[in-house]
Scaffold this motif. Sequence first.
Motif, PDB file in Angstrom:
ATOM      1  N   ARG A   1      -0.192  -8.641  -6.563  1.00  0.00           N
ATOM      2  CA  ARG A   1      -0.842  -8.273  -5.265  1.00  0.00           C
ATOM      3  C   ARG A   1      -2.103  -7.444  -5.412  1.00  0.00           C
ATOM      4  O   ARG A   1      -2.325  -6.279  -4.879  1.00  0.00           O
ATOM      5  CB  ARG A   1       0.479  -7.375  -4.339  1.00  0.00           C
ATOM      6  N   ALA A   2      -2.914  -7.746  -6.470  1.00  0.00           N
ATOM      7  CA  ALA A   2      -4.193  -7.318  -6.764  1.00  0.00           C
ATOM      8  C   ALA A   2      -5.378  -7.991  -6.454  1.00  0.00           C
ATOM      9  O   ALA A   2      -6.514  -7.763  -6.900  1.00  0.00           O
ATOM     10  CB  ALA A   2      -4.204  -6.604  -7.973  1.00  0.00           C
TER      11      ALA A   2
ATOM     12  N   ARG B   1       2.561   1.951  -3.425  1.00  0.00           N
ATOM     13  CA  ARG B   1       1.572   2.389  -4.305  1.00  0.00           C
ATOM     14  C   ARG B   1       1.166   4.085  -4.034  1.00  0.00           C
ATOM     15  O   ARG B   1       1.042   4.899  -4.830  1.00  0.00           O
ATOM     16  CB  ARG B   1       0.083   1.759  -4.341  1.00  0.00           C
TER      17      ARG B   1
ATOM     18  N   CYS C   1      -0.978  -2.879 -10.564  1.00  0.00           N
ATOM     19  CA  CYS C   1      -1.984  -3.827 -10.005  1.00  0.00           C
ATOM     20  C   CYS C   1      -2.101  -5.019 -10.595  1.00  0.00           C
ATOM     21  O   CYS C   1      -2.826  -5.752 -10.996  1.00  0.00           O
ATOM     22  CB  CYS C   1      -3.291  -2.995  -9.946  1.00  0.00           C
TER      23      CYS C   1
ATOM     24  N   ASP D   1       0.778  -1.124  -0.140  1.00  0.00           N
ATOM     25  CA  ASP D   1      -0.021  -0.112   0.045  1.00  0.00           C
ATOM     26  C   ASP D   1       1.041   1.429  -0.239  1.00  0.00           C
ATOM     27  O   ASP D   1       0.792   2.280  -0.783  1.00  0.00           O
ATOM     28  CB  ASP D   1      -0.883   0.061   1.312  1.00  0.00           C
TER      29      ASP D   1
END
Length: 78
Positions: free
Chosen positions: A64-65, A32, A61, A29
């Motif tokens: 890890r999406a 991003r 993405c 997180d």
Amino acid sequence: MQITVKVNANGLRVGEDHPRARLTDREVDRMRELYEEGVTITELARMFEISKGSVHDIVNCRRRAETVVGERTVRVPD
């Protein structure tokens, strides 16, 4: 010993609960967020000690999406 892990719609571990995960969900997180603030992929790769290709896939993405749909209990070696 047993632990509870996050799973996707297919019942497979996702995110930091995946056995090969090198980053926590919090780190993903943050990566991003930093990318949206203008930090380059090269700088992120250096900061998180992973390849530029992995950073690229995470911030776009492609990795890890997965959506967490539940939890399950699994056994792990002591």
